[in-house]
Each structure stands twice: as C-alpha cells, then as structure tokens.
Scaffold this motif. Structure first.
Motif, short mmCIF file in Angstrom:
data_model
loop_
_atom_site.label_atom_id
_atom_site.label_comp_id
_atom_site.label_asym_id
_atom_site.label_seq_id
_atom_site.Cartn_x
_atom_site.Cartn_y
_atom_site.Cartn_z
N ALA A 109 0.84 -1.20 0.00
CA ALA A 109 0.00 0.00 0.00
C ALA A 109 0.87 1.25 0.00
O ALA A 109 0.57 2.23 -0.70
CB ALA A 109 -0.93 -0.01 1.20
N LYS A 110 1.96 1.23 0.76
CA LYS A 110 2.87 2.38 0.78
C LYS A 110 3.54 2.57 -0.57
O LYS A 110 3.69 3.70 -1.05
CB LYS A 110 3.92 2.20 1.88
N LEU A 111 3.94 1.46 -1.20
CA LEU A 111 4.54 1.56 -2.53
C LEU A 111 3.55 2.12 -3.55
O LEU A 111 3.91 2.96 -4.38
CB LEU A 111 5.02 0.18 -3.00
N ALA A 112 2.29 1.65 -3.47
CA ALA A 112 1.27 2.15 -4.40
C ALA A 112 1.03 3.63 -4.18
O ALA A 112 0.85 4.40 -5.15
CB ALA A 112 -0.02 1.37 -4.22
N GLU A 113 1.05 4.06 -2.92
CA GLU A 113 0.86 5.48 -2.64
C GLU A 113 2.03 6.31 -3.18
O GLU A 113 1.82 7.39 -3.76
CB GLU A 113 0.73 5.68 -1.12
N LEU A 114 3.25 5.79 -3.03
CA LEU A 114 4.41 6.50 -3.58
C LEU A 114 4.33 6.58 -5.10
O LEU A 114 4.68 7.60 -5.70
CB LEU A 114 5.71 5.80 -3.16
N SER A 121 8.74 5.84 -10.00
CA SER A 121 8.20 5.54 -11.33
C SER A 121 7.53 4.17 -11.30
O SER A 121 7.65 3.40 -10.34
CB SER A 121 9.31 5.57 -12.37
N ASP A 122 6.84 3.86 -12.41
CA ASP A 122 6.17 2.57 -12.52
C ASP A 122 7.18 1.44 -12.51
O ASP A 122 6.94 0.38 -11.92
CB ASP A 122 5.31 2.53 -13.79
N ASP A 123 8.32 1.64 -13.15
CA ASP A 123 9.38 0.63 -13.20
C ASP A 123 9.93 0.38 -11.79
O ASP A 123 10.13 -0.78 -11.40
CB ASP A 123 10.49 1.09 -14.15
N GLU A 124 10.18 1.46 -11.04
CA GLU A 124 10.67 1.31 -9.65
C GLU A 124 9.63 0.61 -8.79
O GLU A 124 9.97 -0.22 -7.93
CB GLU A 124 11.00 2.68 -9.06
N PHE A 125 8.36 0.91 -9.02
CA PHE A 125 7.28 0.27 -8.28
C PHE A 125 7.28 -1.24 -8.54
O PHE A 125 7.17 -2.04 -7.61
CB PHE A 125 5.93 0.88 -8.66
N LYS A 129 8.01 -4.08 -5.79
CA LYS A 129 6.94 -5.05 -5.57
C LYS A 129 7.47 -6.47 -5.75
O LYS A 129 7.18 -7.36 -4.92
CB LYS A 129 5.79 -4.77 -6.53
N ALA A 130 8.25 -6.71 -6.77
CA ALA A 130 8.83 -8.04 -7.02
C ALA A 130 9.77 -8.42 -5.87
O ALA A 130 9.77 -9.57 -5.41
CB ALA A 130 9.56 -8.06 -8.34
N LYS A 131 10.55 -7.47 -5.40
CA LYS A 131 11.48 -7.73 -4.29
C LYS A 131 10.70 -8.04 -3.01
O LYS A 131 11.07 -8.94 -2.24
CB LYS A 131 12.39 -6.51 -4.07
N LEU A 132 9.62 -7.33 -2.78
CA LEU A 132 8.83 -7.54 -1.57
C LEU A 132 8.13 -8.90 -1.61
O LEU A 132 8.05 -9.59 -0.57
CB LEU A 132 7.78 -6.42 -1.46
#
Length: 134
Positions: A109-114, A121-125, A129-132
């Motif tokens: 949720a925090k990543l989506a908010e960022l 960026s979408d790529d960083e997200f 997400k994959a790492k998490l």
C-alpha cells in the motif's frame, strides 16, 4: 560430630529455615511498602524504619494493619504486568513480527501510494513489488 546429637541438628535446620523464611517475609513487606500507591513518602519512610529497627514487632504490626490489602496490591501489579505484556504482543503483531516495518500488504500500500504521488516511477514500483513478494 559425636558431641552434636541428631536432635540438635534438626533444631539447627529448623532455625535456619525460620531465619530464611523471615528474610523472605521481610523483603516481601518492604517491596509492598514501596509498591503501595495509597501511602505518601513519609508513610513509606516510617514503615521502613519501623520494620528495619524493630523487625519482629514491625513486621507483625504491618501484617495486622495492612496485610489484608497486600494481596490486592499483588493482583494489581500482576494485572499491570499482564496488560503491558499484552500491549507489547499486540504492537509486535501489528508491526509484522520481526520488525520488518509492517505486513506485506501495508508495504504494498505504501509503494502504491508512492507511485500514485509520483515519488517513484512505474518501473521502480514493479521492482520494489517483485522484491517484496520474493
């Protein structure tokens, strides 16, 4: 050892047991004196001096005067300790256990908010997400 009969040995053991029991009782009463919320500083000082200077009379008078409320103070202390432990367990469970900063859902949720605010960026997200989730 021939000069020390068996009955004297038992008597000595009984005296030692009573002496140790007396110290346990004295420490219990001193602990109760300092734990008591209904006494002020002067009352605590007075009882402490009384119990230390006249131990036998002081302890007996304390047990007669305040002994009935000692159990209630013990129960209150155990309740406070249990509540503090339960609060700690709830806090640790809310944080995700091992200090990971929250559950995976919270972190997602925090990543989506960022991402929505444009901080990442979408790529960083996608990488985070994959790492998490890995």
């Amino acid at each position: 050892m021939d000069d020390y009969p068996l009955l004297n040995l038992f008597w000595t053991m009984l005296e030692l047991f009573v002496f140790i029991l007396w110290f346990f009782l004295l420490f219990k009463i001193i602990t109760d004196i300092f734990r008591s919320d209904d006494m002020g500083g002067w009352g605590k000082a007075g009882w402490t001096i009384f119990v230390i200077l006249l131990p036998l009379i002081g302890v007996l008078v304390y047990l007669i005067a305040r002994g009935s409320s000692m159990a209630q103070r013990d129960v209150d202390q155990m309740r406070k300790t249990d509540e503090a432990f339960q609060a700690y367990v709830r806090q640790a469970a809310a944080e995700g256990g091992g200090g990971t900063g929250g559950s995976h859902a919270d972190q997602l949720a925090k990543l989506a908010e960022l991402k929505n605010t444009g901080a990442i960026s979408d790529d960083e997200f996608q990488k985070a997400k994959a790492k998490l989730l890995a």
